[in-house]
Design a protein around this motif. Sequence first.
Motif, PDB file in Angstrom:
ATOM      1  N   VAL A   1       1.117   4.004   6.484  1.00  0.00           N
ATOM      2  CA  VAL A   1       2.202   3.183   5.948  1.00  0.00           C
ATOM      3  C   VAL A   1       3.495   3.456   6.716  1.00  0.00           C
ATOM      4  N   GLU A   2       3.700   4.723   7.025  1.00  0.00           N
ATOM      5  CA  GLU A   2       4.896   5.107   7.780  1.00  0.00           C
ATOM      6  C   GLU A   2       4.923   4.376   9.137  1.00  0.00           C
ATOM      7  N   LEU A   3       3.744   4.339   9.794  1.00  0.00           N
ATOM      8  CA  LEU A   3       3.668   3.701  11.109  1.00  0.00           C
ATOM      9  C   LEU A   3       3.822   2.180  11.032  1.00  0.00           C
TER      10      LEU A   3
ATOM     11  N   GLU B   1      -0.505   7.621   3.752  1.00  0.00           N
ATOM     12  CA  GLU B   1       0.943   7.772   3.908  1.00  0.00           C
ATOM     13  C   GLU B   1       1.355   7.680   5.379  1.00  0.00           C
ATOM     14  N   ALA B   2       0.550   8.320   6.229  1.00  0.00           N
ATOM     15  CA  ALA B   2       0.860   8.283   7.668  1.00  0.00           C
ATOM     16  C   ALA B   2       0.794   6.852   8.187  1.00  0.00           C
TER      17      ALA B   2
ATOM     18  N   LYS C   1      -2.976  11.553   2.591  1.00  0.00           N
ATOM     19  CA  LYS C   1      -2.214  11.855   3.811  1.00  0.00           C
ATOM     20  C   LYS C   1      -2.378  10.753   4.843  1.00  0.00           C
TER      21      LYS C   1
ATOM     22  N   LYS D   1       5.824   0.627   8.975  1.00  0.00           N
ATOM     23  CA  LYS D   1       7.167   0.238   8.528  1.00  0.00           C
ATOM     24  C   LYS D   1       7.952  -0.617   9.553  1.00  0.00           C
TER      25      LYS D   1
END
Lengths: 581, 168
Positions: free
Chosen positions: B135-137, B132-133, B129, B139
């Motif tokens: 990596v999202e930030l 993933e969080a 989690k 982007k």
Amino acid sequence: MKMSGAEILVECLKREGVKHIFGYPGGVVLNIFDILYDEKSLELILTRHEQGAVHAADGYARVSGKAGVAIVTSGPGATNTVTGIATAYMDSIPLVVVTGQVPTSLIGNDAFQEADIVGITRPCTKHNFLVKDINDLAKTVREAFHIATTGRPGPVLIDLPKDVSAGSCEFIWPEEVKIRSYNPKYEGNKWQMKQAADEIVKARKPVIMAGGGVIISDASKELKQLAELGKIPVTMTLMGLGGFPGTHKLSMGMLGMHGTYCANMAVQNADLIIGIGVRFDDRVTGRTKDFAKGARIVHIDIDPTSIKKTLEKVEVPVVGDVKNVLTGILKNLKESKEQWGAVRKAWLAQIEKWKSEKPLEYEHDAKIIKPQFVVEKIYEITKGEAVICTEVGQNQMWAAQFYKYDKPRTWLSSGGLGTMGYGFPAAIGAQIAKPGATVFDIAGDGSIQMNIQELATAVINKLPVKVAILNNRYLGMVRQWQELFFNERYSHTNLDVVPDFVMVAEAYGAAGLRAEKPEDVEPVIREALKIKNRPVFMDFVVDWKEKVYPMVPAGAAINEMIFGEKKDKKRKFDSSELKIA
Amino acid sequence: MKHTISVLVENKFGVLARISGLFSGRGFNIESLSVGETIDPQISIMTIITRGDDQIIEQITKQLNKLIDVIKVIDFMEVEHVEREMVLIKIAPSKNDRPEALRTAEIFRGRIVDSGHKTFTIEITGDEKKIEAFVELMKPYNIIEFVRTGKVAIAREGVKKISIKNDQ
């Protein structure tokens, strides 16, 4: 004592109790064959194809219960063994296959006759080894035999590079084999065995489904005791034939795609299925979601992966050796005060009713030979005491249906892989394992041509193997499917040119006989049985229109059987009705 | 259902092929796989992330156990455990974005392991989690390269432990 790799291998084979090896020489196994040349206590049977060698070793293993051994060369020699190994793997047959390999320095160079046989056979062996260091050789051979013959048996391959068999080292025989990551479970869990016994006591309509595990585990006696004590009707899978006497009153014959009406109906209406050494494969269960819907399931197998692989629910799983588990269940059952005779009366009456309603049958013809008639005659004349090997297809199914197997290890057939060309070399292996036995290969004209070269092996070894070719000039089973499900479009199943099998046999120095009319069948079989010093081909020219019935179409439930024209009006089967599996 | 399965194997050549071949041959899927030696150099441990219903997972663990070179199989679904994965992520933010990107990395306890005129490489460790969080930030900051190790897992104290000795 210092020994060469080849000497170590041969010494290990002797110490493992090997008497016969099936093989074919080649460049990188020359060292091994050179040692075998002088070896008196080990006989090498030279086959005419490596596939034949492995099937022969397989037949030898099925009849004797010991591991079959094959030695072949690298590259094409090794790849030719793959079908034989996969056949043994699917049917849990113990084999040790030794393949030569190019010298270790050349491995990976695409050297002459190099094939990554360890990679190729990884998914179809129980385990395989590449021996890179001669010091590991003796231990590896020991482990190979141990793995092949224990737990759920299977083929093990040893890849032996040329420099290893040519090299030398001190020979140390490992007295004990211990593989920390391999400990098959032989004893059943006590509580689960009690549960299984309780299920049998509770059941009103139980059915025993016996498979190849009964034969491997030598548990026929215990199975018979269980069936007779609990008055439980028994059906066998193809692999289980012979595990329970086919002539026994409680036997319902084979179940599944070409099983008897009685066996399939009994399974579908049972309230308890006791699966013993079976793996519930698709040919037995038909559409799984409709398999034995009302039944609770007791599943006994030594391989935990067999349990719940195809069925979603199994009420009582028991992992262990069939013989031990049955002994445990029997012990529990003997304490029960159940009046079995009274409890089972209605169920056994129903079984008898199914048996008499639609027995296995075919319409005899005075002019043309029916293939089933040939099998029946063989049964009658051999009094059910022959070892029967089969090829694959219609011949195999008729041999399963119309011959009653009373003893284990008398029925040899490629059940899992369905390998055409299996039967004849397997019969050769069987005859070598049991020189005094009457060994038949019930074949089709298609299958026999897949390993027909082994005639030479049988002739030179004076093996009186009897090959009964049910010659219908077709790939009969495939043709049957085309007739029923593909609008009679016989795409490439007509063999058109079938050789004159009598002449083929004679060309090899074997005997050739032919029967063209029903009255010839018996004399031909009797004549063949008189021949004791060479193989016989019996060419039975049979009705090509005959089909194997009953038949459960692929994807149907096993009570959705189609029958021959005689009893029911022939029904054109609409394949769109089916969910093809 | 996603499962984390640990497989203790003999450290011999070809073992990885046996395991991956088992998955491909039987139609099981592998989401991630990591392999390494244990303290005992004769034994390796594989951590496999796979998906399937109960029947499939049961088959996977049984089939793995059946392989001769497999010493032990643990499905962490049944065990209290800690899971970690490491990611290296190389970003090329604009000049204006650089402070914000670095701050975000700091909040996630990321470490800058390489820095150049145009790029940063950030190392980050955590469970799925968190990664993933993060990596999202990242982007918006122009991710140039991204590698992950695959998960490893270990049981918590007091529960069934993965022993390196054979338990018979």
